[in-house]
Write a protein that holds these residues in place. Structure first.
Motif, PDB file in Angstrom:
ATOM      1  N   UNK A  44     -48.279   2.029 109.957  1.00 28.67           N
ATOM      2  CA  UNK A  44     -47.678   3.299 109.577  1.00 28.67           C
ATOM      3  C   UNK A  44     -46.256   2.981 109.121  1.00 28.67           C
ATOM      4  N   UNK A  45     -46.071   2.800 107.810  1.00 25.87           N
ATOM      5  CA  UNK A  45     -44.804   2.309 107.276  1.00 25.87           C
ATOM      6  C   UNK A  45     -44.258   3.235 106.192  1.00 25.87           C
ATOM      7  N   UNK A  46     -43.136   3.913 106.450  1.00 25.07           N
ATOM      8  CA  UNK A  46     -42.506   4.690 105.371  1.00 25.07           C
ATOM      9  C   UNK A  46     -42.142   3.763 104.217  1.00 25.07           C
ATOM     10  N   UNK A  47     -42.463   4.180 103.013  1.00 22.19           N
ATOM     11  CA  UNK A  47     -42.192   3.355 101.845  1.00 22.19           C
ATOM     12  C   UNK A  47     -41.187   4.077 100.941  1.00 22.19           C
ATOM     13  N   UNK A  48     -40.110   3.358 100.598  1.00 21.36           N
ATOM     14  CA  UNK A  48     -39.075   3.917  99.732  1.00 21.36           C
ATOM     15  C   UNK A  48     -38.950   3.081  98.476  1.00 21.36           C
ATOM     16  N   UNK A  49     -38.384   3.685  97.450  1.00 18.58           N
ATOM     17  CA  UNK A  49     -38.082   2.932  96.243  1.00 18.58           C
ATOM     18  C   UNK A  49     -37.026   1.895  96.561  1.00 18.58           C
ATOM     19  N   UNK A  50     -37.054   0.761  95.877  1.00 19.75           N
ATOM     20  CA  UNK A  50     -36.003  -0.236  96.045  1.00 19.75           C
ATOM     21  C   UNK A  50     -34.704   0.304  95.467  1.00 19.75           C
ATOM     22  N   UNK A  51     -33.590  -0.311  95.831  1.00 13.73           N
ATOM     23  CA  UNK A  51     -32.312   0.084  95.256  1.00 13.73           C
ATOM     24  C   UNK A  51     -32.360  -0.042  93.740  1.00 13.73           C
ATOM     25  N   UNK A  52     -33.023  -1.085  93.239  1.00 12.69           N
ATOM     26  CA  UNK A  52     -33.122  -1.266  91.787  1.00 12.69           C
ATOM     27  C   UNK A  52     -33.862  -0.109  91.136  1.00 12.69           C
ATOM     28  N   UNK A  53     -34.974   0.312  91.731  1.00 12.99           N
ATOM     29  CA  UNK A  53     -35.745   1.416  91.168  1.00 12.99           C
ATOM     30  C   UNK A  53     -34.951   2.717  91.195  1.00 12.99           C
ATOM     31  N   UNK A  54     -34.257   2.970  92.321  1.00  5.81           N
ATOM     32  CA  UNK A  54     -33.433   4.176  92.417  1.00  5.81           C
ATOM     33  C   UNK A  54     -32.298   4.136  91.402  1.00  5.81           C
ATOM     34  N   UNK A  55     -31.663   2.971  91.292  1.00  5.37           N
ATOM     35  CA  UNK A  55     -30.549   2.811  90.349  1.00  5.37           C
ATOM     36  C   UNK A  55     -31.003   3.052  88.909  1.00  5.37           C
ATOM     37  N   UNK A  56     -32.129   2.472  88.524  1.00  2.00           N
ATOM     38  CA  UNK A  56     -32.622   2.624  87.155  1.00  2.00           C
ATOM     39  C   UNK A  56     -32.961   4.079  86.847  1.00  2.00           C
ATOM     40  N   UNK A  57     -33.519   4.784  87.819  1.00  2.00           N
ATOM     41  CA  UNK A  57     -33.834   6.192  87.600  1.00  2.00           C
ATOM     42  C   UNK A  57     -32.560   7.018  87.451  1.00  2.00           C
ATOM     43  N   UNK A  58     -31.552   6.734  88.286  1.00  6.52           N
ATOM     44  CA  UNK A  58     -30.311   7.506  88.261  1.00  6.52           C
ATOM     45  C   UNK A  58     -29.489   7.252  87.003  1.00  6.52           C
ATOM     46  N   UNK A  59     -29.558   6.034  86.476  1.00  9.84           N
ATOM     47  CA  UNK A  59     -28.705   5.674  85.332  1.00  9.84           C
ATOM     48  C   UNK A  59     -29.455   5.670  84.010  1.00  9.84           C
ATOM     49  N   UNK A  60     -30.691   6.149  84.009  1.00 11.95           N
ATOM     50  CA  UNK A  60     -31.522   6.068  82.808  1.00 11.95           C
ATOM     51  C   UNK A  60     -30.861   6.702  81.586  1.00 11.95           C
ATOM     52  N   UNK A  61     -30.149   7.800  81.789  1.00 10.69           N
ATOM     53  CA  UNK A  61     -29.528   8.495  80.663  1.00 10.69           C
ATOM     54  C   UNK A  61     -28.136   7.961  80.338  1.00 10.69           C
ATOM     55  N   UNK A  62     -27.670   6.938  81.087  1.00  9.51           N
ATOM     56  CA  UNK A  62     -26.312   6.425  80.892  1.00  9.51           C
ATOM     57  C   UNK A  62     -26.285   5.042  80.261  1.00  9.51           C
ATOM     58  N   UNK A  63     -27.449   4.536  79.856  1.00 16.99           N
ATOM     59  CA  UNK A  63     -27.527   3.197  79.285  1.00 16.99           C
ATOM     60  C   UNK A  63     -27.256   3.270  77.789  1.00 16.99           C
ATOM     61  N   UNK A  64     -26.250   2.514  77.325  1.00 20.77           N
ATOM     62  CA  UNK A  64     -25.886   2.534  75.906  1.00 20.77           C
ATOM     63  C   UNK A  64     -26.780   1.633  75.065  1.00 20.77           C
ATOM     64  N   UNK A  65     -27.225   0.510  75.638  1.00 17.18           N
ATOM     65  CA  UNK A  65     -28.017  -0.462  74.874  1.00 17.18           C
ATOM     66  C   UNK A  65     -29.329  -0.694  75.619  1.00 17.18           C
TER      67      UNK A  65
END
Length: 303
Positions: free
Chosen positions: A275-296
Motif C-alpha cells: 500500500x504505497x502512495x505514489x506521487x509525481x517526481x519533482x521533475x514531472x511536477x516541475x515540467x508541468x508547472x513550467x510548461x508555459x514558461x519554456x522559451x525554446x
C-alpha cells in the motif's frame, strides 16, 4: 535571511525579472528552479549587488549587499567557478579574497581542507578540472563563515562522489542554521537536497512549496497489491475509487487515501501485500508547472 520584494530587472527592452517576491529563511535548503532564461541568475546577481534592480529590492539580513561592511562574513556565493585567475594557486586566490575582509591564513587552510583541496592548495588553478574549480568556489563562499549562502549550479563538473559530498555539505550548512539558496537543473538532485523549492518562469514566481507539499499536490494515487486483486478492485470501484491495473498485477487507485483503502480491504477480509502512495517526481511536477514558461522547445515535447 534572503528577502526579494517586488524585484524587477530590465536589460533594455528585455524583462528578466518581473515583480518577483520570496523569502528564504535560515535552517533549510531552498532549491531555486526554472527554465533557461527564467531569471534565476539575474535574481542571484541582484541579491549580491552585481546587478542594480530596475525596481524593488533584494536584501540580505535586511540590508542591500552594498551596505554590508564586511560582506564575506555575512553572505557567500558561488555563481561562476570559471571566474578565477588561472595563474594563481588555490591558496593565493583565497588569500586575495580574505585580506579585504580581515580573514587570516588559518581560515584559508581550513576551507581548502573542508572542500577536499588541501592536497593541491599550492597548485595553479589553470590546471584544475571543472570539478576542482567548483570545490574552490565553494571554499571561497565559505571563507568568511557566512550565515547566508547562494550557489548557482554548484554540481556542474562533479563526479558522483563530489555530487554526494556537496549535497551533504549544503544540508549540513542548513542544519547549522544558515540560509542556503541553490539553483540547479538536476531535478533528481534537488529532490534529494532541497527542503523547499522556488519555481520561477519568465521572471515571475510560479510556486513556492515544501518538497512534501509538492508531492501531495501532484499525487498520482496509491499503488496496491493484494492476493485477491480482482475482488479488491471491484470493492474499490463500488466505493467510488478509480482503479487502473498495473502491468505487474498491482492496482493504481485514485480517489481514496491509503487509510481508507486499508479499512475497505479489512472489511472484505482481503490481505494487502503493498500500500504505497505514489506521487509525481519533482521533475514531472516541475515540467508541468513550467510548461508555459519554456522559451525554446525541441520538437516532440508535449505542450
Amino acid at each position: 535571511m534572503i528577502e526579494v520584494n517586488e524585484l524587477t530587472k530590465r536589460y533594455g527592452p528585455t524583462l528578466a525579472v518581473d515583480r518577483l517576491s520570496f523569502t528564504v529563511k535560515p535552517g533549510y535548503v531552498a532549491g531555486f528552479l526554472g527554465p533557461n532564461g527564467a531569471g534565476k541568475s539575474t535574481t542571484m546577481r541582484t541579491v549580491l549587488g552585481l546587478d542594480r534592480p530596475t525596481s524593488g529590492a533584494a536584501l540580505v539580513n535586511g540590508r542591500r549587499y552594498t551596505e554590508l561592511r564586511r560582506p564575506l562574513h555575512e553572505v557567500g556565493a558561488l555563481l561562476d567557478a570559471g571566474a578565477v585567475h588561472g595563474g594563481r594557486t588555490a591558496t593565493d586566490h583565497l588569500r586575495c579574497l580574505a585580506r579585504g575582509n580581515g580573514i587570516g591564513d588559518r581560515r584559508v587552510r581550513e576551507v581548502l581542507e573542508r572542500v577536499g583541496l588541501g592536497g593541491v592548495a599550492g597548485k595553479r588553478i589553470g590546471g584544475f578540472s571543472l570539478g576542482m574549480r567548483q570545490r574552490l568556489g565553494m571554499a571561497a563562499a565559505l571563507l568568511g563563515d557566512p550565515g547566508v549562502l547562494l550557489f548557482d549550479e554548484p554540481v556542474n563538473g562533479l563526479d558522483p562522489e563530489g555530487i554526494r559530498w556537496i549535497r551533504q555539505l549544503m544540508r549540513s550548512l542548513a542544519a547549522e542554521g544558515r540560509t542556503v539558496l541553490v539553483s540547479s537543473h538536476l531535478m533528481s538532485e534537488m529532490a534529494l537536497t532541497a527542503d523547499r523549492v522556488l519555481i520561477i518562469g519568465r521572471g515571475r514566481l510560479i510556486l513556492e512549496s515544501s518538497i512534501t507539499e509538492l508531492a501531495e499536490r501532484f499525487a498520482q494515487g496509491v499503488l496496491v497489491r493484494a492476493g485477491a486483486a480482482t475482488e479488491l478492485a471491484r470493492a474499490l470501484r463500488a466505493a467510488g475509487a478509480d482503479v487502473a491495473p498495473e502491468p505487474d498485477g498491482g492496482l493504481l487507485v485514485g480517489g481514496l487515501a491509503a487509510p481508507a483503502i486499508s479499512e475497505l480491504a479489512l472489511r472484505h477480509r482481503i490481505v494487502l501485500h503493498e500500500l504505497t502512495p505514489r506521487s509525481a517526481s519533482l521533475e514531472e511536477a516541475y515540467l508541468e508547472l513550467t510548461n508555459e514558461s519554456v522559451d525554446y522547445r525541441a520538437e516532440g515535447r508535449a505542450r
